[in-house]
Design a protein around this motif. Structure first.
Motif, mmCIF file in Angstrom:
data_model
loop_
_atom_site.group_PDB
_atom_site.id
_atom_site.type_symbol
_atom_site.label_atom_id
_atom_site.label_comp_id
_atom_site.label_asym_id
_atom_site.label_seq_id
_atom_site.Cartn_x
_atom_site.Cartn_y
_atom_site.Cartn_z
ATOM 1 N N ASN A 252 0.820 -1.219 0.000
ATOM 2 C CA ASN A 252 0.000 0.000 0.000
ATOM 3 C C ASN A 252 0.851 1.265 0.000
ATOM 4 O OD1 ASN A 252 -2.387 -1.446 -0.130
ATOM 5 N ND2 ASN A 252 -2.746 -1.378 2.076
ATOM 6 N N ALA A 253 2.059 1.169 0.514
ATOM 7 C CA ALA A 253 2.946 2.338 0.500
ATOM 8 C C ALA A 253 3.358 2.692 -0.927
ATOM 9 C CB ALA A 253 4.180 2.072 1.353
ATOM 10 N N LYS A 254 3.385 1.689 -1.799
ATOM 11 C CA LYS A 254 3.764 1.907 -3.195
ATOM 12 C C LYS A 254 2.558 1.900 -4.129
ATOM 13 C CE LYS A 254 8.387 -0.095 -2.755
ATOM 14 N NZ LYS A 254 9.336 -1.121 -3.267
ATOM 15 N N ASN A 255 1.362 1.773 -3.567
ATOM 16 C CA ASN A 255 0.138 1.725 -4.386
ATOM 17 C C ASN A 255 0.232 0.675 -5.482
ATOM 18 O OD1 ASN A 255 -0.932 3.789 -2.867
ATOM 19 N ND2 ASN A 255 -1.344 5.141 -4.578
ATOM 20 N N THR A 256 0.724 -0.501 -5.119
ATOM 21 C CA THR A 256 0.965 -1.540 -6.118
ATOM 22 C C THR A 256 0.477 -2.895 -5.614
ATOM 23 O OG1 THR A 256 2.926 -0.352 -6.930
ATOM 24 C CG2 THR A 256 2.726 -2.665 -7.553
ATOM 25 N N VAL A 257 -0.088 -3.649 -6.524
ATOM 26 C CA VAL A 257 -0.453 -5.039 -6.247
ATOM 27 C C VAL A 257 0.328 -5.921 -7.221
ATOM 28 C CG1 VAL A 257 -2.481 -4.953 -7.772
ATOM 29 C CG2 VAL A 257 -2.377 -6.648 -5.951
ATOM 30 N N TYR A 258 0.714 -7.085 -6.741
ATOM 31 C CA TYR A 258 1.565 -7.990 -7.514
ATOM 32 C C TYR A 258 0.886 -9.339 -7.722
ATOM 33 C CZ TYR A 258 5.027 -4.619 -5.853
ATOM 34 O OH TYR A 258 5.712 -3.463 -5.556
ATOM 35 N N LEU A 259 1.303 -10.020 -8.774
ATOM 36 C CA LEU A 259 0.882 -11.392 -8.996
ATOM 37 C C LEU A 259 2.109 -12.205 -9.383
ATOM 38 C CD1 LEU A 259 -1.379 -13.475 -9.133
ATOM 39 C CD2 LEU A 259 -1.667 -12.892 -11.556
ATOM 40 N N GLN A 260 2.559 -13.046 -8.463
ATOM 41 C CA GLN A 260 3.667 -13.957 -8.737
ATOM 42 C C GLN A 260 3.083 -15.245 -9.301
ATOM 43 O OE1 GLN A 260 7.101 -13.548 -8.397
ATOM 44 N NE2 GLN A 260 7.193 -15.523 -9.453
ATOM 45 N N MET A 261 3.498 -15.594 -10.497
ATOM 46 C CA MET A 261 2.970 -16.769 -11.176
ATOM 47 C C MET A 261 4.091 -17.773 -11.390
ATOM 48 S SD MET A 261 0.475 -14.929 -13.991
ATOM 49 C CE MET A 261 1.850 -14.280 -14.915
ATOM 50 N N ASN A 262 3.961 -18.928 -10.774
ATOM 51 C CA ASN A 262 4.947 -19.999 -10.896
ATOM 52 C C ASN A 262 4.326 -21.213 -11.577
ATOM 53 O OD1 ASN A 262 6.783 -18.379 -9.433
ATOM 54 N ND2 ASN A 262 6.090 -19.240 -7.484
ATOM 55 N N SER A 263 5.170 -22.110 -12.032
ATOM 56 C CA SER A 263 4.707 -23.347 -12.677
ATOM 57 C C SER A 263 3.657 -23.054 -13.743
ATOM 58 C CB SER A 263 4.133 -24.306 -11.622
ATOM 59 O OG SER A 263 5.101 -24.611 -10.636
ATOM 60 N N LEU A 264 3.962 -22.109 -14.591
ATOM 61 C CA LEU A 264 3.000 -21.681 -15.595
ATOM 62 C C LEU A 264 2.694 -22.784 -16.603
ATOM 63 C CD1 LEU A 264 4.263 -18.043 -16.033
ATOM 64 C CD2 LEU A 264 1.901 -18.682 -15.527
ATOM 65 N N LYS A 265 1.455 -22.773 -17.049
ATOM 66 C CA LYS A 265 0.961 -23.755 -18.006
ATOM 67 C C LYS A 265 0.469 -23.036 -19.262
ATOM 68 C CE LYS A 265 -0.811 -26.554 -14.152
ATOM 69 N NZ LYS A 265 -2.027 -27.194 -13.581
ATOM 70 N N PRO A 266 0.439 -23.727 -20.388
ATOM 71 C CA PRO A 266 -0.086 -23.080 -21.604
ATOM 72 C C PRO A 266 -1.497 -22.527 -21.421
ATOM 73 C CG PRO A 266 1.082 -25.080 -22.189
ATOM 74 C CD PRO A 266 1.009 -25.054 -20.675
ATOM 75 N N GLU A 267 -2.294 -23.169 -20.588
ATOM 76 C CA GLU A 267 -3.667 -22.694 -20.366
ATOM 77 C C GLU A 267 -3.731 -21.420 -19.529
ATOM 78 O OE1 GLU A 267 -2.459 -25.793 -19.823
ATOM 79 O OE2 GLU A 267 -3.376 -26.691 -18.026
ATOM 80 N N ASP A 268 -2.598 -20.973 -19.019
ATOM 81 C CA ASP A 268 -2.548 -19.680 -18.333
ATOM 82 C C ASP A 268 -2.400 -18.525 -19.316
ATOM 83 O OD1 ASP A 268 -0.538 -21.270 -15.827
ATOM 84 O OD2 ASP A 268 -2.665 -20.730 -15.671
ATOM 85 N N THR A 269 -2.208 -18.831 -20.578
ATOM 86 C CA THR A 269 -2.072 -17.796 -21.593
ATOM 87 C C THR A 269 -3.336 -16.949 -21.659
ATOM 88 O OG1 THR A 269 -0.521 -19.078 -22.940
ATOM 89 C CG2 THR A 269 -1.794 -17.366 -24.064
ATOM 90 N N ALA A 270 -3.162 -15.643 -21.490
ATOM 91 C CA ALA A 270 -4.301 -14.726 -21.449
ATOM 92 C C ALA A 270 -3.784 -13.298 -21.307
ATOM 93 C CB ALA A 270 -5.221 -15.052 -20.279
ATOM 94 N N VAL A 271 -4.695 -12.353 -21.447
ATOM 95 C CA VAL A 271 -4.426 -10.983 -21.028
ATOM 96 C C VAL A 271 -4.863 -10.880 -19.576
ATOM 97 C CG1 VAL A 271 -4.896 -8.552 -21.402
ATOM 98 C CG2 VAL A 271 -4.759 -10.100 -23.360
ATOM 99 N N TYR A 272 -3.964 -10.389 -18.744
ATOM 100 C CA TYR A 272 -4.231 -10.278 -17.314
ATOM 101 C C TYR A 272 -4.549 -8.824 -16.957
ATOM 102 C CZ TYR A 272 -2.793 -15.060 -16.452
ATOM 103 O OH TYR A 272 -2.734 -16.434 -16.440
ATOM 104 N N TYR A 273 -5.616 -8.663 -16.197
ATOM 105 C CA TYR A 273 -6.094 -7.345 -15.800
ATOM 106 C C TYR A 273 -6.170 -7.248 -14.277
ATOM 107 C CZ TYR A 273 -7.953 -7.203 -20.606
ATOM 108 O OH TYR A 273 -8.105 -7.246 -21.968
ATOM 109 N N CYS A 274 -5.851 -6.092 -13.737
ATOM 110 C CA CYS A 274 -6.129 -5.877 -12.314
ATOM 111 C C CYS A 274 -7.377 -5.017 -12.188
ATOM 112 C CB CYS A 274 -4.938 -5.268 -11.587
ATOM 113 S SG CYS A 274 -4.481 -3.620 -12.100
ATOM 114 N N ASN A 275 -7.978 -5.113 -11.014
ATOM 115 C CA ASN A 275 -9.236 -4.414 -10.764
ATOM 116 C C ASN A 275 -9.346 -4.017 -9.297
ATOM 117 O OD1 ASN A 275 -12.352 -4.683 -9.916
ATOM 118 N ND2 ASN A 275 -12.216 -3.991 -12.033
#
Length: 121
Positions: free
Chosen positions: A74-97
């Motif tokens: 919150n101090a940096k006004n940022t949210v993160y998404l760490q994605m490990n063990s990625l699979k082909p089915e994870d292919t997408a456009v990722y959006y935050c909300n």
């Protein structure tokens, strides 16, 4: 009002990792629960994960649980998404909300422009 800008997407081989970031403007960022959604080609937008405004509660879709981790600074006004063990089915456009409600994961109209994640097999 909150403005969101995602970054960190790219091309990665199956089994690899990526870390997405979502930078928010606006002094009310810390009062919003935040979430990541994704949209694969030809499919609707789907929920991926959410984090409460304090950061002490998280929720994951079954398809990513154990592989993805959401966090926020919150101090940096940022949210993160760490994605490990990625699979082909994870292919997408990722959006935050910035969510209207954490418990229901109801999204607001505050979306970023999205960042492309492509996982090759």
């Amino acid at each position: 009002q909150v403005q969101l800008v995602e970054s960190g997407g790219g091309l990665v081989q199956a089994g690899g990792s990526l870390r997405l970031s979502c930078a928010a403007s606006g002094r009310t960022f810390s009062t919003y629960a935040m979430a990541w959604f994704r949209q694969a080609p030809g499919k609707g937008r789907e929920f991926v994960t959410a984090i409460s405004w304090t950061g002490d509660s998280t929720y994951y879709a079954g398809s990513v649980k154990g592989r993805f981790t959401i966090s926020r600074d919150n101090a940096k006004n940022t949210v993160y998404l760490q994605m490990n063990s990625l699979k082909p089915e994870d292919t997408a456009v990722y959006y935050c909300n910035a969510l209207l409600d954490y418990s229901s994961r109801r999204p607001s109209d505050y979306w970023g422009q999205g960042t492309q994640v492509t996982v090759s097999s």
